[in-house]
Write a protein that holds these residues in place. Structure first.
Motif, short mmCIF file in Angstrom:
data_model
loop_
_atom_site.label_atom_id
_atom_site.label_comp_id
_atom_site.label_asym_id
_atom_site.label_seq_id
_atom_site.Cartn_x
_atom_site.Cartn_y
_atom_site.Cartn_z
N GLU A 35 0.82 -1.20 0.00
CA GLU A 35 0.00 0.00 0.00
C GLU A 35 0.86 1.25 0.00
O GLU A 35 0.58 2.22 -0.73
N GLU A 62 3.91 1.63 -1.13
CA GLU A 62 4.56 1.79 -2.42
C GLU A 62 3.57 2.23 -3.49
O GLU A 62 3.88 3.10 -4.33
N TYR A 63 2.37 1.66 -3.46
CA TYR A 63 1.36 2.03 -4.46
C TYR A 63 0.91 3.48 -4.28
O TYR A 63 0.64 4.18 -5.27
N PRO A 79 0.50 5.42 -7.84
CA PRO A 79 -0.78 4.76 -8.15
C PRO A 79 -1.10 4.79 -9.63
O PRO A 79 -0.60 5.63 -10.38
N ASP A 80 -1.94 3.86 -10.06
CA ASP A 80 -2.43 3.90 -11.43
C ASP A 80 -3.31 5.14 -11.61
O ASP A 80 -3.85 5.71 -10.66
N PRO A 82 -4.48 -2.02 -3.16
CA PRO A 82 -3.57 -3.18 -3.23
C PRO A 82 -3.05 -3.65 -1.88
O PRO A 82 -2.77 -4.84 -1.71
N THR A 128 -9.28 -1.65 -6.95
CA THR A 128 -8.16 -1.89 -7.86
C THR A 128 -8.17 -3.31 -8.41
O THR A 128 -7.50 -3.60 -9.39
#
Length: 263
Positions: A126, A128-129, A133-134, A182, A220
């Motif tokens: 989480e 890192e995302y 993020p996308d 995530p 996600t």
């Protein structure tokens, strides 16, 4: 205050549309959801879970959150900021030893960096995302909430640290429940008198989602989202836990709210 207690707080609400919470339902129908967060008193160290919205949202949320405010509009007062709420209970911020994050979306990072002595625990995936993020998820992460100097981080690693027992006494367990985000995690709280309480957080927004009648409006991974709910159902069967979903405007008022507590 003595012993082990769980306090439930509400950091105002978010004005949105029903389809933002229940996918493909009630398009453009206005919907307002509570923003819960939690405080646990424990002899080995006090805990804040998430902390709601950042207090900077008060007054001019658009300047702090940007365009996501057009979708989720925060309604809160400065008094509803997590530090101020705890002060009303006579809780010194320095007594908070841990800040636990379900995930790092903007309505769950109100406690980040507010408690200087606290260890901040989040899933590594989480964290890192949240920095990369996308495109479809990027607006939900407000980097200035969690990218603050001096925060002491501790990372959990998905299934390798699933059911992480914070104190080793079974009181606070972290359950890896990806899908909505995530690195999302939920919390199983085991109390001496009240028994087990399962904080699904955004692994299950509402009881409709819990009952597999709706998907969350933001996710996600649909597959991970569904499987995480099934996983939490098994936890509930094993423990007989009371279910507390993440943002249900109908279910939330039925729980005790601070200054009342579960013990």
């Amino acid at each position: 205050m003595t012993g082990i207690r769980l306090y439930m707080f509400q950091c105002g609400s978010l004005k949105c549309k029903l389809h933002n919470i229940k996918m493909n339902q009630g398009l453009n129908e206005p919907y307002e959801i509570p923003v819960p967060w939690f405080f646990i008193q424990h002899p080995k160290g006090n805990i804040v879970i998430d902390g709601g919205n950042a207090v900077e949202c008060v007054g001019d949320p658009y300047s702090y959150w940007g365009s996501i405010t057009d979708v989720y509009y925060p309604v809160m007062t400065e008094e509803q900021g997590c530090v101020n709420e705890l002060a009303r209970l006579g809780i010194d911020p320095s007594s908070v030893s841990y800040v636990l994050f379900s995930h790092l979306h903007l309505d769950h990072t109100g406690a980040a960096g507010r408690f200087a002595e606290a260890l901040h625990i989040v899933q590594r995936a989480e964290y890192e995302y949240a920095f990369t993020p996308d495109w479809f998820a990027a607006a939900g992460y407000i980097r200035k909430d969690f990218d603050r100097p001096g925060i002491r981080w501790h990372f959990l690693d998905g299934t390798a640290t699933d059911n992480y027992d914070l104190f080793g006494d079974g009181t606070v367990k972290m359950i890896f429940t990806p899908g909505h985000a995530p690195g999302h995690q939920s919390f199983l709280i085991n109390l001496p008198k009240s028994g087990s309480i399962l904080l699904t957080v955004d692994a299950s927004y509402t009881l409709d989602h819990w009952a597999e009648k709706a998907l969350p409006g933001s996710l996600t991974s649909t597959v991970d989202t569904v499987r995480s709910v099934r996983k939490l159902h098994q936890v509930a069967r094993q423990t007989g836990a009371m279910i507390v979903t993440g943002h249900d405007p109908d279910a939330w008022p039925k729980f005790k709210r601070a200054p009342e507590s579960y013990d």
